[in-house]
Design a protein around this motif. Structure first.
Motif, mmCIF file in Angstrom:
data_model
loop_
_atom_site.group_PDB
_atom_site.id
_atom_site.type_symbol
_atom_site.label_atom_id
_atom_site.label_comp_id
_atom_site.label_asym_id
_atom_site.label_seq_id
_atom_site.Cartn_x
_atom_site.Cartn_y
_atom_site.Cartn_z
ATOM 1 N N MET B 127 1.502 29.856 -68.341
ATOM 2 C CA MET B 127 2.078 30.697 -67.278
ATOM 3 C C MET B 127 3.432 30.198 -66.772
ATOM 4 O O MET B 127 4.066 30.882 -65.963
ATOM 5 N N SER B 128 3.876 29.025 -67.210
ATOM 6 C CA SER B 128 5.092 28.458 -66.623
ATOM 7 C C SER B 128 6.364 29.145 -67.097
ATOM 8 O O SER B 128 7.436 28.889 -66.561
ATOM 9 N N GLY B 129 6.252 30.017 -68.090
ATOM 10 C CA GLY B 129 7.428 30.786 -68.489
ATOM 11 C C GLY B 129 7.650 32.015 -67.616
ATOM 12 O O GLY B 129 8.651 32.698 -67.764
ATOM 13 N N ASN B 130 6.716 32.299 -66.738
ATOM 14 C CA ASN B 130 6.822 33.481 -65.880
ATOM 15 C C ASN B 130 7.227 33.072 -64.467
ATOM 16 O O ASN B 130 6.477 32.390 -63.776
ATOM 17 N N LEU B 131 8.411 33.506 -64.056
ATOM 18 C CA LEU B 131 8.866 33.202 -62.699
ATOM 19 C C LEU B 131 8.287 34.188 -61.702
ATOM 20 O O LEU B 131 8.086 35.360 -62.010
ATOM 21 N N CYS B 132 8.059 33.691 -60.495
ATOM 22 C CA CYS B 132 7.723 34.563 -59.366
ATOM 23 C C CYS B 132 8.550 34.063 -58.194
ATOM 24 O O CYS B 132 8.365 32.933 -57.745
ATOM 25 N N ARG B 133 9.477 34.878 -57.728
ATOM 26 C CA ARG B 133 10.326 34.428 -56.610
ATOM 27 C C ARG B 133 9.548 34.392 -55.295
ATOM 28 O O ARG B 133 9.917 33.663 -54.385
ATOM 29 N N CYS B 134 8.497 35.213 -55.187
ATOM 30 C CA CYS B 134 7.636 35.095 -54.010
ATOM 31 C C CYS B 134 6.761 33.852 -54.143
ATOM 32 O O CYS B 134 6.094 33.462 -53.194
ATOM 33 N N ALA B 135 6.745 33.263 -55.336
ATOM 34 C CA ALA B 135 5.993 32.032 -55.605
ATOM 35 C C ALA B 135 4.495 32.210 -55.335
ATOM 36 O O ALA B 135 3.901 31.466 -54.569
ATOM 37 N N THR B 136 3.916 33.187 -56.023
ATOM 38 C CA THR B 136 2.476 33.443 -55.863
ATOM 39 C C THR B 136 1.633 32.567 -56.789
ATOM 40 O O THR B 136 0.483 32.883 -57.060
ATOM 41 N N TYR B 137 2.208 31.488 -57.266
ATOM 42 C CA TYR B 137 1.536 30.671 -58.293
ATOM 43 C C TYR B 137 0.150 30.175 -57.860
ATOM 44 O O TYR B 137 -0.748 30.054 -58.682
ATOM 45 N N THR B 138 0.012 29.880 -56.552
ATOM 46 C CA THR B 138 -1.278 29.366 -56.078
ATOM 47 C C THR B 138 -2.386 30.364 -56.405
ATOM 48 O O THR B 138 -3.454 29.991 -56.912
ATOM 49 N N ARG B 139 -2.129 31.620 -56.147
ATOM 50 C CA ARG B 139 -3.154 32.639 -56.364
ATOM 51 C C ARG B 139 -3.253 33.074 -57.823
ATOM 52 O O ARG B 139 -4.316 33.493 -58.277
ATOM 53 N N ILE B 140 -2.150 33.003 -58.546
ATOM 54 C CA ILE B 140 -2.224 33.323 -59.985
ATOM 55 C C ILE B 140 -3.184 32.339 -60.665
ATOM 56 O O ILE B 140 -4.067 32.730 -61.436
ATOM 57 N N ARG B 141 -3.014 31.070 -60.357
ATOM 58 C CA ARG B 141 -3.922 30.057 -60.917
ATOM 59 C C ARG B 141 -5.371 30.391 -60.593
ATOM 60 O O ARG B 141 -6.246 30.362 -61.457
ATOM 61 N N ALA B 142 -5.601 30.678 -59.297
ATOM 62 C CA ALA B 142 -6.975 30.909 -58.854
ATOM 63 C C ALA B 142 -7.560 32.142 -59.537
ATOM 64 O O ALA B 142 -8.727 32.144 -59.949
ATOM 65 N N ALA B 143 -6.750 33.192 -59.675
ATOM 66 C CA ALA B 143 -7.261 34.421 -60.285
ATOM 67 C C ALA B 143 -7.609 34.191 -61.752
ATOM 68 O O ALA B 143 -8.661 34.627 -62.236
ATOM 69 N N ILE B 144 -6.736 33.497 -62.473
ATOM 70 C CA ILE B 144 -7.012 33.249 -63.895
ATOM 71 C C ILE B 144 -8.252 32.373 -64.034
ATOM 72 O O ILE B 144 -9.125 32.602 -64.879
ATOM 73 N N LYS B 145 -8.313 31.380 -63.175
ATOM 74 C CA LYS B 145 -9.461 30.469 -63.232
ATOM 75 C C LYS B 145 -10.777 31.220 -62.987
ATOM 76 O O LYS B 145 -11.786 30.950 -63.630
ATOM 77 N N SER B 146 -10.737 32.186 -62.091
ATOM 78 C CA SER B 146 -11.975 32.910 -61.792
ATOM 79 C C SER B 146 -12.441 33.691 -63.026
ATOM 80 O O SER B 146 -13.635 33.844 -63.251
ATOM 81 N N VAL B 147 -11.464 34.167 -63.831
ATOM 82 C CA VAL B 147 -11.858 34.882 -65.053
ATOM 83 C C VAL B 147 -12.337 33.891 -66.111
ATOM 84 O O VAL B 147 -13.345 34.114 -66.788
ATOM 85 N N SER B 148 -11.638 32.765 -66.218
ATOM 86 C CA SER B 148 -12.003 31.812 -67.279
ATOM 87 C C SER B 148 -13.340 31.133 -66.989
ATOM 88 O O SER B 148 -13.986 30.623 -67.885
ATOM 89 N N GLN B 149 -13.733 31.134 -65.717
ATOM 90 C CA GLN B 149 -15.011 30.501 -65.379
ATOM 91 C C GLN B 149 -16.141 31.514 -65.235
ATOM 92 O O GLN B 149 -17.275 31.142 -64.967
ATOM 93 N N ALA B 150 -15.799 32.787 -65.419
ATOM 94 C CA ALA B 150 -16.821 33.815 -65.224
ATOM 95 C C ALA B 150 -17.848 33.767 -66.367
ATOM 96 O O ALA B 150 -17.517 33.437 -67.486
#
Lengths: 730, 150, 405
Positions: B127-150
């Motif tokens: 995911m580090s190639g994708n910039l977010c100027r609002c810097a939503t990285y905290t939640r992007i991580r959490a959302a992906i993790k929730s799918v990978s752990q489902a």
């Protein structure tokens, strides 16, 4: 546009806020009588549609149609901060409708209805949205509920006090029930309520609980339309190349035939300082712009570079400027002090660089100018656009749009004026899209600032007082066309003149020093961000100078700031501030009281090699009063913290030959997921009036980072960004 | 004439062969969910799937797409992983301004399709190639993790 | 260690990509030869008017600037006679007997016939005159004494025309003429001796050029282009890349952009045929085998930066995402333990406007530190090459300092 502003605009947001609830009620009644007393009801009754000639002063915020669907007219634009969901929640709470029944419509430019009393014009910025809408929007919902109940009570011939509203319906004492849609016509005949009581906080059903944002479902499946995605009939894409030096002009243009020969290209338009090409697609526009042989007159600033600008600002910062604040006698205090401590901090020019570049759809016809554009200040855009196309202001129609990143950039309307300037020469509508390169090199930049602090210390090395000199370009003057009579940029000196630390002697001098070539403007965090960086680094230096713990040292000087103390204590507790870290690691803290909120941020980092920095933990504690939508508050704090760190680590706009050297993200790098860990946010429970959160997270980030660097390495960096001194993230 | 397979549908388009796919999608086909951010593959907002792989469409000449499957944000929700990611994005309230999120979601779906149990490290790497100027990285991580752990 | 076998696939797919627009049909002989001789490469500054000169050449003994060769009578060559022009290209002696420094490749152009040279002059004189005076040269004594070049010329410059080798095919001879004459390949690719002259014993064995390395392009299989199929050479010369073999960067990318891509397919093939027949020179960087080293995938700054900013085009397996043009595997660049061209590419980028978008790369000089660029360079060398190279921050600084222009 600035000359359209009258003196009320020169009031300080913070000055207004400090008066507290009594004063803010006064302001609302002074500025917003139509909204508070009558706005919602007339619209409930007439179903008036704003922008189609509805009476002024009516229907400012709420519309309900015959199906019971509620439309909230948002005076604030959505640019990711979640404000429109928050506003919808305020209305829904008092109107007693589920949030799912509410949709949002963008407010058109209308100063009488939508002026933000904290900003004194119709705009979204300065972290004022929730603070300003908190009372009037709930009143709009409550007032609508009252007339609907009244209408039902009349129908059932019972006392209104025996009826109640619930879930979009009015319920009567004998199990009567009527949906809002059935009642809107009857409500039309009723007089508007004058006294509108609001629900006590402990009865809230929606507010204070995390709610799904209204705008996000469309943003995860590609259907949300930003300005750059719009299509109006007959529209072509336009793109420009603007003179690389601000103040330069177009001298000559050749190779037009070659540009027009590119498939899809329609017109080449000459502007005073730019060339535009229109085509069926953006790629053809760029190919055509590349094919043109453009000759510029670079104007008077072509010789300027960063070294010269730096030096002239630095020299100016030693001057006296004007007094922004004077309490006690700092001169004597410095003279009699047992010791003194002096430091100079520098913060660079910054670009906004939202990911959606500047974009505007414009159609100029003989009798009307129609604009579709995401903008933070639609009223100013409308006035300026009218001047450019020579039409009366009321003939400029603005359809505000979702914003793909603002951060202050879209408070400016330069790109809108350029779009109008192109469109007025053409018979068809255009969608002007700036390339990233145009966007970055033709921004309105956050100014470069020098802050000089000089403290008088007592024998315990605690400050008796200090002098704070702030030197830099005036954003207020750039935006409003001038400064108040005292010559002080009230935004620039916020926080500095009212620090959270108790100081017997405090003197703040403001030294205005506008750069010759670089246009400046608001940047997320504005003046408070700049002052907080300087003050929070300085207090940290004083603590270390006193060999004191930076948290305890601060707490000892914050007796009059219980809320600030509380966030600082909480942040220290969460991070285990007292637990020592291994050599090469350190924690840094910064505290701030800004935008009506209180925030403490702690950065924990580890040094790797000479200049590698591994950020290991980020904790931020906020007391923003009552948190409307706690998820939105947390999101703003997470994003704001990283936004602040991004600039502090990497960003600086540099000038050579009068031209901005950073053209795209390879040269103006942004924080990535690999650069920092998740941000841990703690929201303090509170029933105080809501404070702002849109910029609050960004404000203390840089100081916390720099203080952590010191704690880890013993090296004190005072000039941002850290990459300037060779630091990088690992 | 370029022959393109976009979201399962074949298109014949009269566009120059060096035109980046991004502008073919946006300005020719009207698929505006895929965004423009930098034009030099540094921000990731233009990410689409090319035969299932996350690919920056701003530096992808349309002629290089011949014979390959292009998937955009408009149809990624038809895949189970795409649907799961979009749902997680809403549940974790990832989005702020939302401009970069099409690209973020396309990158996340490609990652989770290849590595359904993606680790924290794999998430950051992908995911580090994708910039977010609002810097939503905290939640992007959490959302992906929730799918990978489902 | 994991082998991958993309090589053939990459080559095949590159050949299906479109070649540059066929520019050759419309060119006059004069313009064609001007392109072949790549005059504009030196006689322009970035963003300036073609052929108006002014480009700086940083030499060990000072800087010289290319002159204006537009037909402006005052500041260009508008007053030059045919004889003067021919003398300049064949003898390195300009109007009024002024000797040139051999940064101007008259030592190669001398092989061109008077007829070809005058075709070039005809083309240059058909262009719009540009009034522009280049900056003064800043060459120190004794190198500022141009008459000294007379002795240099006597030893190192031959002043003779190209003579075909009757034992070889017409195609070979055409290739030899283009390579040795107008193409002046050896000026960069042949090492220079102590006197800055091309080394006669090691033609095309590779040489340094500022912060770039001009690779060995002799027929040697390991060190040169001997293993390249002719098609790969033609692809490289016409498009700037041949997946699995090479990607033109820096000055070579300029040569492709301004010169080679304008040459006819027949001429490019002739060049390939000739180059593959030159004496093998076993020196310089060898081609890496198409091997990826998974041991290089260690957590660290190098891998972090590669994932942040490189992987979107190059991929972790080096095969190129958008197209094979982004392929890293098999390139000498990733097998040079000094990382010379790799560093130069990172610092200068690769952004010719004439190149397709999938061939462009941003420069990372501005916002990435020497430590970071060294780390990512080392990662690339370890991941895709076998040299075990280790790039240090000082190497990045050195490359920044020795940039050509």
């Amino acid at each position: 546009m600035s000359d359209n502003q009258s003196s009320p605009a020169l009031l300080s947001r913070r000055g207004l806020l400090k008066g507290g609830a009594a004063l803010s009620g006064l302001i609302i009644s002074a500025y917003l009588p139509p909204m508070v007393s009558r706005s919602f009801a007339a619209d409930v009754v007439k179903g008036a549609n704003l922008g189609d000639g509805a009476e002024k002063g009516y229907g400012a915020f709420v519309r309900i149609d015959h199906t019971g669907a509620v439309t909230v007219i948002s005076p604030k634009i959505e640019m990711g901060q979640g404000v429109q969901t928050g506003i919808a929640m305020m209305v829904a709470e008092e109107l007693e409708v589920p949030l799912s029944q509410v949709t949002i419509a963008e407010a058109p430019p209308n100063a009488a209805l939508y002026t933000d009393p904290l900003l004194t014009f119709q705009a979204t910025g300065g972290s004022t949205s929730t603070r300003y809408t908190w009372e009037p929007l709930r009143k709009a919902g409550a007032g609508a509920r009252m007339v609907l109940i009244q209408a039902a009570a009349l129908r059932w011939n019972v006392a209104p006090s025996l009826c109640r509203a619930e879930n979009g319906r009015v319920l009567g004492p004998n199990n009567q029930s009527a949906g809002y849609g059935e009642l809107v016509d009857a409500a039309a005949a009723l007089p508007l309520p004058t006294d509108i009581p609001l629900k006590p906080i402990n009865t809230f059903k929606l507010l204070g609980k995390s709610a799904q944002r209204l705008d996000t479902p469309h943003k995860v499946n590609g259907t949300a339309k930003f300005t750059i995605d719009l299509q109006v009939p007959g529209m072509l894409i336009a793109s420009t190349r603007t003179c690389p030096v601000s103040g330069g002009t177009l001298r000559n243009l050749k190779n037009e035939a070659a540009a027009k020969a590119i498939a899809g290209v329609r017109d080449v338009v000459r502007l005073d300082n730019a060339v535009a090409v229109t085509a069926t697609n953006f790629w053809a526009c760029q190919q055509a712009l590349n094919a043109l042989d453009i000759e510029w007159d670079m104007g008077p600033h072509a010789g300027l570079d960063s070294a010269k600008l730096d030096k002239s600002l630095f020299d100016a910062s030693a001057g006296d400027g004007v007094f922004a604040h004077k309490a006690g006698d700092i001169a004597s205090a410095l003279k009699n002090a047992s010791s003194r401590f002096e430091a100079i901090y520098e913060q660079p020019f910054l670009s906004h660089s939202p990911l959606e570049p500047m974009t505007c759809v414009a159609h100029v016809r003989a009798d009307e100018c129609e604009l579709w554009v995401g903008c933070q200040a639609p009223g100013l855009a409308q006035m300026g656009a009218a001047k450019v196309c020579g039409l009366p202001v009321e003939k400029v129609v603005i359809h505000n749009q979702l914003i793909g990143g603002g951060f202050g950039r879209r408070l400016e309307s330069d790109f809108i004026f350029q779009a109008v300037d192109i469109a007025r020469k053409l018979s068809y509508p255009i969608k002007l899209i700036w390339s990233r390169e145009e966007d970055m090199t033709h921004d309105r930049y956050r100014p470069h600032y020098v802050d000089r602090l000089n403290a008088a210390l007592d024998k315990d090395l605690r400050p008796v007082g200090w002098e704070h000199r702030i030197a830099g370009a005036s954003v207020v003057a750039a935006y409003l066309g001038g400064l108040p009579a005292d010559g002080v940029d009230f935004d620039a000196v916020e926080v500095a003149k009212d620090p959270i630390y108790t100081l017997k002697d405090l003197q703040v001098r403001y030294i205005r020093h506008d750069p010759e070539v670089i246009p400046v403007s608001w940047w997320r965090g504005v003046g408070p961000l700049r002052s907080t960086y300087a003050v929070e680094c300085f207090i940290d230096e004083l603590a270390h100078n006193a060999k004191a713990d930076p948290v305890n040292y601060r707490l000892g000087l914050m007796q009059s700031q219980p809320r600030a103390q509380a966030v600082l204590r909480k942040a220290a507790e969460i991070t285990g501030w007292d637990k020592p870290l291994p050599a090469g690691s350190g924690r840094g803290v910064a505290v701030s009281a800004v935008f009506g909120s209180f925030v403490a941020t702690i950065v924990e980092l580890e040094k790797q090699g000479a200049k590698g920095l591994r950020i290991k933990r980020l904790v931020t504690v906020i007391d923003c009063g009552f948190a409307n939508n706690p998820t939105s508050v947390a999101s703003q704090m997470e994003g704001g913290t990283l936004f602040g760190l991004s600039a502090a680590l990497f960003n600086e706009i540099l000038i050579e030959n009068g031209q901005v050297q950073q053209t795209n993200f390879h040269q103006y790098r942004q924080i990535r997921m690999s650069d920092a860990p998740p941000v841990e946010v703690h929201i303090v429970d509170s029933v105080e009036s809501p404070g702002g959160v849109g910029e609050t997270g960004a404000v203390p980030a840089a100081a916390a980072l720099v203080n952590a660097l010191y704690a880890a390495t013993g090296v004190r960096e005072r000039r941002l960004p850290l990459s300037r001194s060779g630091y990088f993230t690992v | 004439m370029q022959k393109l397979m976009v979201n399962g549908v074949e298109h014949q388009l009269d566009v120059p062969d060096d035109m980046p796919l991004l502008w073919v999608l946006r300005d020719v086909m009207g698929l505006t969910g895929t965004k423009y951010g930098c034009g030099i593959a540094q921000c990731g907002v233009c990410t689409v799937h090319l035969d299932g792989h996350a690919t920056r469409s701003c530096v992808l000449p349309v002629s290089a797409v011949a014979g390959r499957q292009v998937t955009t944000i408009e149809s990624v929700g038809e895949q189970p992983v795409g649907q799961a990611v979009q749902k997680a994005w809403l549940e974790h309230e990832v989005v702020q301004c939302g401009y970069c999120q099409s690209g973020q979601i396309m990158s996340a779906v490609a990652l989770l399709t290849e590595h359904p149990k993606a680790s924290d490290e794999q998430i950051v790497d992908a995911m580090s190639g994708n910039l977010c100027r609002c810097a939503t990285y905290t939640r992007i991580r959490a959302a992906i993790k929730s799918v990978s752990q489902a | 260690m994991k082998f991958f076998h993309h090589a053939l696939g990459l080559v095949a797919s590159c050949l299906t990509l479109s070649v540059y627009a066929n520019e050759t049909a419309t060119l006059s002989k004069g313009e064609y030869l001007t392109r072949a001789a790549d005059c504009v490469a030196c006689h322009v500054v970035p963003g300036g008017k073609p052929f108006a000169g002014g480009l700086e050449f940083k030499l060990p003994f000072g800087s010289i600037y290319s002159p204006n060769i537009t037909p402006d009578k005052e500041t260009g060559i508008g007053n030059w006679t045919d004889d003067e022009f021919v003398s300049a290209l064949q003898k390195g002696v300009g109007k009024d007997g002024k000797h040139y420094y051999p940064a101007f490749p008259y030592t190669s152009y001398t092989l061109m016939s008077r007829e070809d040279i005058l075709a070039i002059k005809g083309y240059l004189f058909s262009l719009e005159p540009v009034k522009q005076v280049p900056p003064e040269n800043t060459v120190s004594f004794p190198f500022n004494q141009r008459w000294g070049m007379m002795f240099w010329n006597a030893i190192f410059a031959s002043n003779e025309r190209f003579t075909p080798d009757s034992k070889q095919s017409a195609e070979w001879n055409r290739g030899a003429y283009l390579v040795q004459g107008p193409g002046h390949c050896g000026e960069c690719h042949t090492p220079r001796n102590l006197f800055q002259a091309m080394s006669s014993g090691r033609p095309l064995a590779g040489a340094e050029l500022g912060n770039w390395q001009a690779y060995n392009i002799s027929s040697d299989v390991q060190h040169g282009i001997g293993a390249w199929p002719e098609d790969a050479l033609v692809s490289y010369l016409s498009k700037g890349y041949a997946p699995g073999f090479g990607g033109a960067g820096g000055p070579m990318a300029d040569a492709v952009e301004h010169s080679l891509r304008y040459l006819s397919p027949e001429d490019l093939k002739a060049i390939a045929v000739y180059l593959k027949s030159t004496p093998a020179q076993a020196e310089g960087i060898t081609r890496p085998s198409m091997v990826m080293n998974d041991a290089a995938l260690q957590k660290g700054v190098g891998l972090k930066l590669f994932n942040d900013t490189c992987v979107a085009c190059h991929q972790l397996d080096g095969s190129g995402r958008q197209s094979p043009a982004g392929g890293l595997a098999g390139l000498k660049t990733v097998n040079d333990p000094s990382g010379k061209n790799l560093i130069a590419t990172l610092i200068e980028g690769h952004t010719p406007k004439a190149m397709r978008v999938d061939q462009r790369m941003p420069d990372f000089a501005g916002s990435y530190s020497n430590e970071e660029l060294a780390a990512v360079s080392t990662f690339v060398l370890r991941r895709f090459g076998q040299s075990q190279g280790q790039v240090k921050p000082e190497d990045i600084e050195k490359s920044r300092a020795s940039a050509l222009h």
